[in-house]
Write an enzyme that holds these catalytic residues in place. Structure first.
Site, short mmCIF file in Angstrom:
data_model
loop_
_atom_site.label_atom_id
_atom_site.label_comp_id
_atom_site.label_asym_id
_atom_site.label_seq_id
_atom_site.Cartn_x
_atom_site.Cartn_y
_atom_site.Cartn_z
N ARG A 85 -21.49 -0.45 -5.30
CA ARG A 85 -21.81 0.38 -6.46
C ARG A 85 -21.27 1.79 -6.31
O ARG A 85 -20.87 2.41 -7.28
CB ARG A 85 -23.34 0.42 -6.62
CG ARG A 85 -23.85 1.53 -7.50
CD ARG A 85 -25.23 1.22 -8.01
NE ARG A 85 -25.23 -0.05 -8.68
CZ ARG A 85 -26.30 -0.83 -8.83
NH1 ARG A 85 -27.45 -0.45 -8.34
NH2 ARG A 85 -26.22 -1.97 -9.48
N TYR A 86 -21.30 2.30 -5.09
CA TYR A 86 -20.85 3.67 -4.82
C TYR A 86 -19.42 3.61 -4.27
O TYR A 86 -19.01 2.60 -3.73
CB TYR A 86 -21.77 4.32 -3.80
CG TYR A 86 -23.17 4.60 -4.29
CD1 TYR A 86 -23.41 5.63 -5.20
CD2 TYR A 86 -24.26 3.87 -3.83
CE1 TYR A 86 -24.69 5.91 -5.63
CE2 TYR A 86 -25.55 4.15 -4.26
CZ TYR A 86 -25.76 5.17 -5.16
OH TYR A 86 -27.03 5.45 -5.58
N ARG B 76 -19.37 3.16 0.00
CA ARG B 76 -20.31 2.40 0.81
C ARG B 76 -20.79 1.15 0.08
O ARG B 76 -20.83 1.14 -1.15
CB ARG B 76 -21.51 3.25 1.22
CG ARG B 76 -22.24 3.93 0.10
CD ARG B 76 -22.86 5.23 0.63
NE ARG B 76 -23.77 5.86 -0.31
CZ ARG B 76 -23.37 6.63 -1.32
NH1 ARG B 76 -22.09 6.80 -1.57
NH2 ARG B 76 -24.27 7.20 -2.10
N CYS C 68 -37.37 -12.55 5.06
CA CYS C 68 -38.08 -11.35 5.52
C CYS C 68 -39.29 -11.80 6.33
O CYS C 68 -39.78 -12.91 6.17
CB CYS C 68 -38.60 -10.53 4.34
SG CYS C 68 -37.29 -9.97 3.25
N CYS D 214 -42.96 -8.69 0.47
CA CYS D 214 -43.69 -7.60 -0.18
C CYS D 214 -43.85 -7.94 -1.65
O CYS D 214 -42.87 -8.27 -2.32
CB CYS D 214 -42.90 -6.31 -0.06
SG CYS D 214 -42.30 -6.00 1.61
N CYS E 233 -41.38 -6.26 -4.09
CA CYS E 233 -39.95 -6.30 -3.79
C CYS E 233 -39.09 -6.25 -5.05
O CYS E 233 -39.34 -6.96 -6.02
CB CYS E 233 -39.62 -7.58 -3.01
SG CYS E 233 -37.88 -7.68 -2.58
N ARG F 25 -35.96 -7.07 -5.09
CA ARG F 25 -34.91 -8.08 -5.01
C ARG F 25 -35.50 -9.48 -4.94
O ARG F 25 -34.96 -10.38 -4.29
CB ARG F 25 -34.02 -7.77 -3.80
CG ARG F 25 -32.55 -8.05 -4.05
CD ARG F 25 -31.68 -7.55 -2.93
NE ARG F 25 -31.38 -6.14 -3.03
CZ ARG F 25 -31.26 -5.32 -1.98
NH1 ARG F 25 -31.43 -5.76 -0.76
NH2 ARG F 25 -30.96 -4.05 -2.16
N ASP G 96 -39.41 0.20 -9.13
CA ASP G 96 -38.49 -0.36 -10.12
C ASP G 96 -39.25 -1.22 -11.13
O ASP G 96 -40.43 -1.48 -10.98
CB ASP G 96 -37.44 -1.22 -9.41
CG ASP G 96 -36.50 -0.37 -8.55
OD1 ASP G 96 -36.22 0.77 -8.96
OD2 ASP G 96 -36.07 -0.86 -7.50
N ASP H 235 -34.12 4.85 -9.00
CA ASP H 235 -32.92 4.02 -9.03
C ASP H 235 -32.72 3.69 -10.51
O ASP H 235 -33.53 2.98 -11.10
CB ASP H 235 -33.12 2.76 -8.17
CG ASP H 235 -31.90 2.47 -7.32
OD1 ASP H 235 -30.78 2.83 -7.75
OD2 ASP H 235 -32.05 1.86 -6.25
N LYS I 154 -29.04 5.97 -7.40
CA LYS I 154 -30.26 6.74 -7.17
C LYS I 154 -30.13 8.16 -7.72
O LYS I 154 -29.14 8.83 -7.44
CB LYS I 154 -30.55 6.81 -5.67
CG LYS I 154 -30.75 5.44 -5.06
CD LYS I 154 -30.86 5.55 -3.56
CE LYS I 154 -30.94 4.17 -2.91
NZ LYS I 154 -29.66 3.43 -3.00
#
Ligand SMILES: *Cc1c(COP(=O)(O)O)cnc(C)c1O
Ligand code: SF4
Length: 375
Positions: free
Chosen positions: A90-91, A94, A103, A107, A110, A112, A270, A307, A314
């Site tokens: 996206r950037y 990076r 995981c 969570c 989450c 994602r 989010d 975000d 961000k």
């Protein structure tokens, strides 16, 4: 089998467990587990103090998740910036490199969820595709290993990824985005640290959300990473009922510094499907930032970011410190809300440029004029 793998095996991970241990309605339990898997390892489970506490809310599903099905699955539009399944680019310089869908705890908040815990969405055959993509893109100088949790893979697999990346000359830094120091600190072993130090510079970003997570075990894990030469940062998520309180956040960030962890981001929650009950007004985040800056070490003050929905990246948000302007003065307030006036300077070209311009004009036959700032 290593201790952490043994602990993972003992996780609470079925609808049946939820019904038996946490009194979740049997019908809801199955639906919840299908929607987004449950996995709570015995270490994280031991941090719960009472039903509905800040630890509980992060790991035990609530039936409210079932009612929140209109929200987007991919609010940050990560798929649009995904040239191969394991990469989000996206950037400019990076990438996010997803090496596993697994995981050590799932969570409930989450972002994602659409990929995490589903091994058909991220798996090892895409790891090589990711490395090949990075190798073919010389603008990528920073690789953020993520997932899932990149420390869910074995040391052997992780070393293959790190070694593969280190063969690419334009990759300058590698970051590990891992929740392990917080949710399963036993994963940070001397063997892992010894391996990681061969591939520096490696930065670690971890994910603590509440002061109760700052245990002696977690402290030891962070110290081991720091001793292995990894600067450790923290990314917290602001969540209703968990940490939407300036005193809790202040305590968390002070404790993190003591554990040699530098606060990096506080994320506004989010809009992901099934997580909206955690959202707080942005004013709450601003109130927290206001209570951090000036009131404790600047080192303990992270950036508060949103975000951007749709994939803008961000965006930092700050409380208002500039109250206004009065002519060339700027009116500011400090952390105690005292008011100060700072005489700003007007931007004017340096003297030699003014002289040079006049000289050029004279040479071109323009009439001589006074030295000074030009309108
Ligand atoms: C957060 C993020 C990064 C890293 O951003 P930094 O601000 O450099 O920490 C990179 N790629 C994606 C897609 C991200 O969401
Ligand atoms: S550790 Fe990260 S990727 Fe895994 S469930 Fe939690 S927030 Fe999602």
């Amino acid at each position: 089998m290593e201790l952490w793998q043994e602990m993972l095996r003992q996780s609470v991970d079925s609808g049946k467990d939820l019904v038996e241990r946490f009194n979740v309605d049997p019908e809801d339990a199955e639906k919840l587990n299908k929607l987004f898997h449950i996995r709570i390892n015995p270490y994280y489970l031991s941090l719960i103090r009472y039903p509905g506490d800040p630890i509980w809310l992060q790991c035990i599903p609530d039936r409210i998740e079932l009612e929140d099905q209109d929200a987007p699955e991919d609010p940050l539009n990560e798929e649009a910036d995904s040239p191969v399944p394991s990469i989000t680019h996206r950037y400019p310089d990076r990438v996010l490199f997803l090496v596993t869908s697994q995981c050590s705890m799932y969570c409930r908040f989450c972002t994602r969820k659409r990929k995490v815990s589903d091994s058909s969405k991220i798996n090892s055959k895409w790891i090589q595709d990711g490395i090949d993509y990075i190798a073919a893109h010389p603008e990528v100088r920073d690789v953020v290993l993520s997932g899932g949790d990149p420390l869910m893979v074995t040391d052997y697999v992780l070393e293959r990824v790190l070694a593969g990346l280190r063969e690419i000359p334009h990759v300058e830094i590698i970051r590990l985005g891992t929740k392990m120091p917080c949710v399963l600190p036993q994963r940070i072993t001397p063997k892992l640290c010894k391996m990681i130090r061969k591939y520096h510079p490696i930065y670690v970003n971890t994910h603590f959300n509440h002061p109760w997570e700052c245990t002696p075990e977690a402290e030891r894990a962070c110290a081991m990473l720091a001793d292995a030469g990894c600067p450790v940062g923290n990314q917290a998520v602001l969540m209703k009922g968990v940490n939407d309180d300036p005193d809790v956040m202040l305590e968390l960030h002070r404790k993190l510094l003591k554990m040699r962890v530098r606060p990096y981001y506080i994320y506004q929650a989010d809009l992901t499907k099934g997580t909206n009950h955690f959202r707080t007004p942005v004013s709450k985040g601003l109130e927290i930032m206001d209570k951090l800056r000036g009131h404790t070490s600047g080192l303990a003050v992270p950036y508060y970011v949103i975000d951007a929905p749709g994939g803008g990246g961000k965006i930092p948000i700050l409380p208002q410190y500039v109250l206004g302007r009065n002519g060339k003065d700027i009116i500011l307030r400090n952390y105690k809300y005292d008011i100060f006036t700072y005489p700003d300077v007007e931007e004017r070209p340096p003297q030699h440029e003014v002289v040079e311009r006049r000289f050029r004009r004279k040479k071109n036959g323009v009439k001589k004029e006074k030295v000074g700032v030009e309108a």
